[in-house]
Design a protein around this motif. Sequence first.
Motif, PDB file in Angstrom:
ATOM      1  N   GLU A   1      11.771  11.067  -5.498  1.00 30.25           N
ATOM      2  CA  GLU A   1      11.263  11.975  -4.468  1.00 30.25           C
ATOM      3  C   GLU A   1      11.132  11.204  -3.157  1.00 30.25           C
ATOM      4  OE1 GLU A   1       8.302  15.032  -5.724  1.00 30.25           O
ATOM      5  OE2 GLU A   1       7.069  14.059  -4.200  1.00 30.25           O
ATOM      6  N   ILE A   2      11.703  11.757  -2.091  1.00 26.05           N
ATOM      7  CA  ILE A   2      11.663  11.105  -0.780  1.00 26.05           C
ATOM      8  C   ILE A   2      10.836  11.965   0.173  1.00 26.05           C
ATOM      9  CG2 ILE A   2      13.017  10.242   1.169  1.00 26.05           C
ATOM     10  CD1 ILE A   2      15.335   9.824  -0.789  1.00 26.05           C
ATOM     11  N   TRP A   3       9.940  11.321   0.893  1.00 23.49           N
ATOM     12  CA  TRP A   3       9.078  11.990   1.867  1.00 23.49           C
ATOM     13  C   TRP A   3       9.416  11.489   3.269  1.00 23.49           C
ATOM     14  CZ3 TRP A   3       4.238   9.698  -0.877  1.00 23.49           C
ATOM     15  CH2 TRP A   3       4.054  10.307  -2.121  1.00 23.49           C
ATOM     16  N   ASP A   4       9.142  12.317   4.275  1.00 27.42           N
ATOM     17  CA  ASP A   4       9.125  11.826   5.645  1.00 27.42           C
ATOM     18  C   ASP A   4       7.877  10.968   5.793  1.00 27.42           C
ATOM     19  OD1 ASP A   4      11.441  13.003   6.834  1.00 27.42           O
ATOM     20  OD2 ASP A   4      10.420  14.932   6.891  1.00 27.42           O
ATOM     21  N   LEU A   5       7.987   9.912   6.573  1.00 33.00           N
ATOM     22  CA  LEU A   5       6.866   9.029   6.859  1.00 33.00           C
ATOM     23  C   LEU A   5       6.418   9.312   8.289  1.00 33.00           C
ATOM     24  CD1 LEU A   5       5.206   6.648   5.663  1.00 33.00           C
ATOM     25  CD2 LEU A   5       6.850   5.116   6.768  1.00 33.00           C
ATOM     26  N   TYR A   6       5.130   9.553   8.469  1.00 30.68           N
ATOM     27  CA  TYR A   6       4.574   9.937   9.767  1.00 30.68           C
ATOM     28  C   TYR A   6       3.626   8.884  10.290  1.00 30.68           C
ATOM     29  CZ  TYR A   6       6.019  14.689   8.455  1.00 30.68           C
ATOM     30  OH  TYR A   6       6.742  15.793   8.074  1.00 30.68           O
ATOM     31  N   ASP A   7       3.438   8.875  11.628  1.00 34.09           N
ATOM     32  CA  ASP A   7       2.325   8.114  12.187  1.00 34.09           C
ATOM     33  C   ASP A   7       1.127   9.061  12.241  1.00 34.09           C
ATOM     34  OD1 ASP A   7       2.550   9.732  14.515  1.00 34.09           O
ATOM     35  OD2 ASP A   7       3.485   8.152  15.700  1.00 34.09           O
ATOM     36  N   LYS A   8      -0.018   8.583  12.714  1.00 36.31           N
ATOM     37  CA  LYS A   8      -1.224   9.414  12.692  1.00 36.31           C
ATOM     38  C   LYS A   8      -1.145  10.610  13.640  1.00 36.31           C
ATOM     39  CE  LYS A   8      -3.821   6.576  15.915  1.00 36.31           C
ATOM     40  NZ  LYS A   8      -5.022   5.797  16.127  1.00 36.31           N
ATOM     41  N   ASN A   9      -0.147  10.640  14.511  1.00 37.16           N
ATOM     42  CA  ASN A   9       0.044  11.772  15.426  1.00 37.16           C
ATOM     43  C   ASN A   9       1.097  12.756  14.926  1.00 37.16           C
ATOM     44  OD1 ASN A   9      -1.856  10.828  17.406  1.00 37.16           O
ATOM     45  ND2 ASN A   9      -0.340   9.262  17.923  1.00 37.16           N
ATOM     46  N   ARG A  10       1.500  12.593  13.687  1.00 39.02           N
ATOM     47  CA  ARG A  10       2.480  13.457  13.018  1.00 39.02           C
ATOM     48  C   ARG A  10       3.900  13.313  13.570  1.00 39.02           C
ATOM     49  NH1 ARG A  10      -0.612  18.327  10.315  1.00 39.02           N
ATOM     50  NH2 ARG A  10       1.424  18.894   9.575  1.00 39.02           N
ATOM     51  N   ASN A  11       4.189  12.168  14.129  1.00 39.39           N
ATOM     52  CA  ASN A  11       5.557  11.871  14.541  1.00 39.39           C
ATOM     53  C   ASN A  11       6.259  11.214  13.354  1.00 39.39           C
ATOM     54  OD1 ASN A  11       5.238  12.600  17.371  1.00 39.39           O
ATOM     55  ND2 ASN A  11       3.970  10.762  17.511  1.00 39.39           N
ATOM     56  N   ILE A  12       7.468  11.649  13.057  1.00 36.55           N
ATOM     57  CA  ILE A  12       8.214  11.034  11.958  1.00 36.55           C
ATOM     58  C   ILE A  12       8.672   9.644  12.393  1.00 36.55           C
ATOM     59  CG2 ILE A  12      10.280  11.184  10.514  1.00 36.55           C
ATOM     60  CD1 ILE A  12      10.012  14.232  10.643  1.00 36.55           C
ATOM     61  N   ILE A  13       8.345   8.659  11.545  1.00 37.53           N
ATOM     62  CA  ILE A  13       8.694   7.274  11.870  1.00 37.53           C
ATOM     63  C   ILE A  13       9.620   6.654  10.835  1.00 37.53           C
ATOM     64  CG2 ILE A  13       6.623   6.859  13.270  1.00 37.53           C
ATOM     65  CD1 ILE A  13       5.399   5.426  10.787  1.00 37.53           C
ATOM     66  N   GLY A  14      10.032   7.439   9.850  1.00 36.25           N
ATOM     67  CA  GLY A  14      10.917   6.923   8.812  1.00 36.25           C
ATOM     68  C   GLY A  14      10.839   7.788   7.576  1.00 36.25           C
ATOM     69  N   GLU A  15      11.201   7.191   6.448  1.00 32.98           N
ATOM     70  CA  GLU A  15      11.112   7.905   5.179  1.00 32.98           C
ATOM     71  C   GLU A  15      10.452   6.993   4.155  1.00 32.98           C
ATOM     72  OE1 GLU A  15      15.387   7.320   3.020  1.00 32.98           O
ATOM     73  OE2 GLU A  15      15.299   8.855   4.565  1.00 32.98           O
ATOM     74  N   HIS A  16      10.007   7.607   3.074  1.00 32.53           N
ATOM     75  CA  HIS A  16       9.265   6.875   2.057  1.00 32.53           C
ATOM     76  C   HIS A  16       9.653   7.386   0.678  1.00 32.53           C
ATOM     77  CE1 HIS A  16       5.936   4.569   0.409  1.00 32.53           C
ATOM     78  NE2 HIS A  16       5.673   5.613  -0.363  1.00 32.53           N
ATOM     79  N   ILE A  17       9.780   6.482  -0.276  1.00 30.25           N
ATOM     80  CA  ILE A  17      10.076   6.857  -1.659  1.00 30.25           C
ATOM     81  C   ILE A  17       8.768   6.905  -2.441  1.00 30.25           C
ATOM     82  CG2 ILE A  17      11.247   6.177  -3.789  1.00 30.25           C
ATOM     83  CD1 ILE A  17      13.364   4.803  -1.995  1.00 30.25           C
ATOM     84  N   ARG A  18       8.539   8.049  -3.059  1.00 33.52           N
ATOM     85  CA  ARG A  18       7.316   8.216  -3.854  1.00 33.52           C
ATOM     86  C   ARG A  18       7.192   7.089  -4.874  1.00 33.52           C
ATOM     87  NH1 ARG A  18       4.865  13.590  -5.813  1.00 33.52           N
ATOM     88  NH2 ARG A  18       2.988  12.814  -6.793  1.00 33.52           N
ATOM     89  N   GLY A  19       5.974   6.580  -5.014  1.00 32.87           N
ATOM     90  CA  GLY A  19       5.712   5.502  -5.957  1.00 32.87           C
ATOM     91  C   GLY A  19       5.623   4.146  -5.287  1.00 32.87           C
TER      92      GLY A  19
END
Length: 170
Positions: A2-20
Amino acid sequence: MEIWDLYDKNRNIIGEHIRGNELPDNGYHLVVHVWIKNPKGQFLISQRAASRKQNPLMWELSSGGSVLKGETSLQGALRETKEEIGVDMDADKGKIVFSEIRKFVNGFRFNDIVDVWLFEYDGEIDLSLATTDEVAQAKWLYPSEIMELHKQGKFVNTLTYFFDKIAQDK
């Protein structure tokens, strides 16, 4: 995987993240909590399956989970509801009640942004239509009945915001 968008605290997408994998200190993933209310003023709650790693057989919100890469909060809420309880919600019947950034929950690092949704729904629940086995059962209860579950220690303790922010909704 499962891949998620990675956000900063202002809800800007800064990358992606793999669950786990561990989230970076200043990276957050988007999570949705979905509460469903019927015209009688009852809320649909679900019991977590016995196989769930956290809080097995505890009662919780209608549905919820992590928003996948490329999804909006609303799309994630609709998908999670279909997957977990087998209901296709009407997007026009939902609204975000509140949102919060959580670094820690009960001493555990979460690093998430939670959008809490409230949907109106007046229909049947048929768990056989769910596409996951995350939910053991679901039922409609009034807020006072949910409070009784909480007092008995049968309601997930990270969801007590329900009593102040959801149950009071007009």
